[in-house]
Write an enzyme that holds these catalytic residues in place. Structure first.
Site, PDB file in Angstrom:
ATOM      1  N   LYS A  19       0.831  -1.218   0.000  1.00 11.64           N
ATOM      2  CA  LYS A  19       0.000   0.000   0.000  1.00 11.64           C
ATOM      3  C   LYS A  19       0.861   1.262   0.000  1.00 11.64           C
ATOM      4  CE  LYS A  19      -2.258  -1.145   3.776  1.00 11.64           C
ATOM      5  NZ  LYS A  19      -1.658  -2.469   4.041  1.00 11.64           N
ATOM      6  N   ARG A  93     -10.418   0.340   8.080  1.00  7.24           N
ATOM      7  CA  ARG A  93      -9.948  -1.024   8.296  1.00  7.24           C
ATOM      8  C   ARG A  93     -10.986  -1.895   8.985  1.00  7.24           C
ATOM      9  NH1 ARG A  93      -4.365  -0.091   8.460  1.00  7.24           N
ATOM     10  NH2 ARG A  93      -3.063  -1.890   8.876  1.00  7.24           N
ATOM     11  N   ARG A 127      11.965  -5.200   5.660  1.00  5.04           N
ATOM     12  CA  ARG A 127      11.565  -3.800   5.421  1.00  5.04           C
ATOM     13  C   ARG A 127      12.319  -2.856   6.355  1.00  5.04           C
ATOM     14  NH1 ARG A 127       5.425  -1.904   5.657  1.00  5.04           N
ATOM     15  NH2 ARG A 127       5.453  -2.973   7.669  1.00  5.04           N
ATOM     16  N   ARG A 160      10.347  -1.483  11.874  1.00  2.00           N
ATOM     17  CA  ARG A 160       9.168  -1.243  12.700  1.00  2.00           C
ATOM     18  C   ARG A 160       9.050  -2.290  13.798  1.00  2.00           C
ATOM     19  NH1 ARG A 160       4.306  -0.032   8.511  1.00  2.00           N
ATOM     20  NH2 ARG A 160       3.232  -1.351  10.022  1.00  2.00           N
ATOM     21  N   ARG A 171      -1.142  -9.526  12.841  1.00  2.56           N
ATOM     22  CA  ARG A 171      -1.692  -8.474  11.963  1.00  2.56           C
ATOM     23  C   ARG A 171      -2.472  -9.093  10.800  1.00  2.56           C
ATOM     24  NH1 ARG A 171       3.668  -5.556  10.669  1.00  2.56           N
ATOM     25  NH2 ARG A 171       2.456  -4.382   9.135  1.00  2.56           N
TER      26      ARG A 171
HETATM   27  P1  G5P Z   1      -0.116   0.323   8.803  1.00  3.28           P
HETATM   28  O1  G5P Z   1       1.058   1.197   8.923  1.00  3.28           O
HETATM   29  O2  G5P Z   1      -1.271   0.763   7.977  1.00  3.28           O
HETATM   30  P2  G5P Z   1      -0.184  -2.249   7.510  1.00  3.28           P
HETATM   31  O3  G5P Z   1       0.055  -3.430   8.359  1.00  3.28           O
HETATM   32  O4  G5P Z   1      -1.558  -2.104   6.969  1.00  3.28           O
HETATM   33  O5  G5P Z   1       0.400  -1.085   8.387  1.00  3.28           O
HETATM   34  P3  G5P Z   1       2.116  -1.965   6.069  1.00  3.28           P
HETATM   35  O6  G5P Z   1       2.822  -2.935   6.953  1.00  3.28           O
HETATM   36  O7  G5P Z   1       2.451  -0.521   6.183  1.00  3.28           O
HETATM   37  O8  G5P Z   1       0.599  -2.189   6.207  1.00  3.28           O
HETATM   38  P4  G5P Z   1       2.061  -1.785   3.188  1.00  3.28           P
HETATM   39  O9  G5P Z   1       2.036  -0.304   3.295  1.00  3.28           O
HETATM   40  O10 G5P Z   1       0.880  -2.469   2.573  1.00  3.28           O
HETATM   41  O11 G5P Z   1       2.362  -2.485   4.585  1.00  3.28           O
HETATM   42  O12 G5P Z   1       3.316  -2.289   2.386  1.00  3.28           O
HETATM   43  P5  G5P Z   1       4.716  -1.532   1.990  1.00  3.28           P
HETATM   44  O13 G5P Z   1       5.338  -0.911   3.175  1.00  3.28           O
HETATM   45  O14 G5P Z   1       4.484  -0.713   0.762  1.00  3.28           O
HETATM   46  O15 G5P Z   1       5.554  -2.817   1.545  1.00  3.28           O
HETATM   47  C1  G5P Z   1       5.979  -3.746   2.512  1.00  3.28           C
HETATM   48  C2  G5P Z   1       7.457  -4.113   2.241  1.00  3.28           C
HETATM   49  O16 G5P Z   1       7.529  -4.854   1.016  1.00  3.28           O
HETATM   50  C3  G5P Z   1       8.390  -2.890   2.049  1.00  3.28           C
HETATM   51  O17 G5P Z   1       9.678  -3.222   2.561  1.00  3.28           O
HETATM   52  C4  G5P Z   1       8.459  -2.761   0.518  1.00  3.28           C
HETATM   53  O18 G5P Z   1       9.657  -2.119   0.090  1.00  3.28           O
HETATM   54  C5  G5P Z   1       8.409  -4.223   0.114  1.00  3.28           C
HETATM   55  N1  G5P Z   1       7.850  -4.482  -1.229  1.00  3.28           N
HETATM   56  C6  G5P Z   1       6.851  -3.848  -1.876  1.00  3.28           C
HETATM   57  N2  G5P Z   1       6.616  -4.413  -3.067  1.00  3.28           N
HETATM   58  C7  G5P Z   1       7.500  -5.457  -3.183  1.00  3.28           C
HETATM   59  C8  G5P Z   1       7.766  -6.445  -4.190  1.00  3.28           C
HETATM   60  O19 G5P Z   1       7.144  -6.490  -5.253  1.00  3.28           O
HETATM   61  N3  G5P Z   1       8.725  -7.368  -3.901  1.00  3.28           N
HETATM   62  C9  G5P Z   1       9.445  -7.343  -2.736  1.00  3.28           C
HETATM   63  N4  G5P Z   1      10.380  -8.284  -2.540  1.00  3.28           N
HETATM   64  N5  G5P Z   1       9.233  -6.431  -1.769  1.00  3.28           N
HETATM   65  C10 G5P Z   1       8.280  -5.507  -1.989  1.00  3.28           C
HETATM   66  O20 G5P Z   1      -0.709   0.034  10.261  1.00  3.28           O
HETATM   67  C11 G5P Z   1       0.127  -0.336  11.324  1.00  3.28           C
HETATM   68  C12 G5P Z   1      -0.677  -0.512  12.580  1.00  3.28           C
HETATM   69  O21 G5P Z   1      -1.308   0.724  12.932  1.00  3.28           O
HETATM   70  C13 G5P Z   1      -2.615   0.511  13.450  1.00  3.28           C
HETATM   71  C14 G5P Z   1      -2.738  -1.002  13.588  1.00  3.28           C
HETATM   72  O22 G5P Z   1      -2.272  -1.385  14.851  1.00  3.28           O
HETATM   73  C15 G5P Z   1      -1.818  -1.516  12.484  1.00  3.28           C
HETATM   74  O23 G5P Z   1      -1.383  -2.837  12.700  1.00  3.28           O
HETATM   75  N6  G5P Z   1      -3.606   1.071  12.530  1.00  3.28           N
HETATM   76  C16 G5P Z   1      -4.930   1.031  12.688  1.00  3.28           C
HETATM   77  N7  G5P Z   1      -5.709   0.503  13.654  1.00  3.28           N
HETATM   78  C17 G5P Z   1      -7.047   0.619  13.511  1.00  3.28           C
HETATM   79  N8  G5P Z   1      -7.631   1.198  12.459  1.00  3.28           N
HETATM   80  C18 G5P Z   1      -6.898   1.752  11.453  1.00  3.28           C
HETATM   81  N9  G5P Z   1      -7.504   2.336  10.392  1.00  3.28           N
HETATM   82  C19 G5P Z   1      -5.490   1.681  11.555  1.00  3.28           C
HETATM   83  N10 G5P Z   1      -4.481   2.107  10.763  1.00  3.28           N
HETATM   84  C20 G5P Z   1      -3.339   1.738  11.363  1.00  3.28           C
HETATM   85 MG    MG Z   2       2.148   1.084   4.924  1.00  2.00          MG
END
Ligand code: G5P
Ligand code: MG
Length: 223
Positions: A19, A93, A127, A160, A171
């Site tokens: 995302k 979410r 990451r 993180r 998660r």
């Molecule tokens: P977040 O911060 O919203 P998540 O768990 O939804 O966290 P996250 O972990 O931030 O999502 P993302 O943004 O979907 O993941 O993914 P990203 O960071 O872009 O990519 C992940 C990794 O993969 C990176 O290292 C990237 O470089 C790599 N990558 C990407 N594409 C590729 C690929 O093609 N190949 C490879 N090898 N690597 C790749 O929420 C965190 C916490 O905050 C709270 C909750 O506690 C949550 O757990 N929270 C909420 N709680 C309630 N309601 C809400 N609305 C909330 N929002 C946040």
């Molecule tokens: Mg994110």
């Protein structure tokens, strides 16, 4: 769609589905304002605000923070950008959050990144994040130019606290039980667009082409 209509989008997908990575490309190409609930929460934790201190243990354990807290926070930020087109990342979410958003704004489109859980587990442990900006790197996929340092500011990158294997599993569980019903909510409204794959570079051209169709130049924010 009228020429000056504001475009409001949501990006969804399991933790680690890309995302943040895809949002950065969308903001760069289409000029939407990016609002990431996770980045806002981590900024609060980093600055040791009252809210940050209260939410830290929840986040570190891989649980969602309470609906009313996050809904109030995000809707307040959205009110400050009434005139802008935006992209919400990480919110809503839960169905209750989606309803709170719906009471205030009509969402034009929901981009859903459908990436297998096994792919995700491998990604998250490699990451690295620049906390102040939310920029993300990956030791295999998109490493920083200088190991351990942010490309733009040169500041240190961190892992993180919720990217440990046990917390990632929790998660993903909370995604299945609490967030998947939101996909159904948006599907029934006819605004859900799903993109499936295991690699962001293969998913991205489809997202980009889709948004080019949805979002004529006139609707974009002035950079
Ligand atoms: P977040 O911060 O919203 P998540 O768990 O939804 O966290 P996250 O972990 O931030 O999502 P993302 O943004 O979907 O993941 O993914 P990203 O960071 O872009 O990519 C992940 C990794 O993969 C990176 O290292 C990237 O470089 C790599 N990558 C990407 N594409 C590729 C690929 O093609 N190949 C490879 N090898 N690597 C790749 O929420 C965190 C916490 O905050 C709270 C909750 O506690 C949550 O757990 N929270 C909420 N709680 C309630 N309601 C809400 N609305 C909330 N929002 C946040
Ligand atoms: Mg994110």
């Amino acid at each position: 769609m009228s020429l000056h209509r504001i475009f409001r989008a949501v990006i969804m997908g399991p933790p680690g589905s890309g995302k943040g990575t895809v949002s950065a490309r969308i903001t760069k190409t289409f000029g939407l304002k990016h609002i990431s609930s996770g980045d806002i929460l981590r900024a609060n934790i980093n600055a040791k605000t009252e809210l940050g201190l209260l939410m830290k243990s929840c986040i570190d354990q891989g649980q969602l923070v309470p609906d009313d807290v996050i809904s109030r926070l995000i809707l307040r930020d959205l009110r400050a950008m009434e005139q802008n087109s935006w992209l919400l990342d990480g919110f809503p979410r839960t169905v209750s959050q989606a309803e709170a958003l719906d009471d205030a704004y009509t969402v034009d489109t929901v981009i859903n990144l459908n990436v297998p859980f096994q792919t995700i587990k491998e990604r998250l442990t490699s990451r690295w994040t620049h906390l102040p900006s939310g920029r993300v790197y990956n030791t295999d996929f998109n490493p920083p130019k200088v190991p351990g340092l942010d490309d733009v500011t040169g500041e240190p990158l961190v892992q993180r606290d919720d990217d440990t294997p046990g917390t990632v599993t929790r998660r993903l569980k909370s995604y299945e039980t609490q967030t998947e019903p939101v996909l159904e909510y948006y599907r029934s409204k006819g605004v859900l667009q799903t993109f499936s794959g295991t690699e962001t570079n293969k998913i991205w051209p489809h997202v980009e082409a889709f948004l080019h169709r949805k979002l004529p130049t006139a609707n974009r924010n002035v950079a």
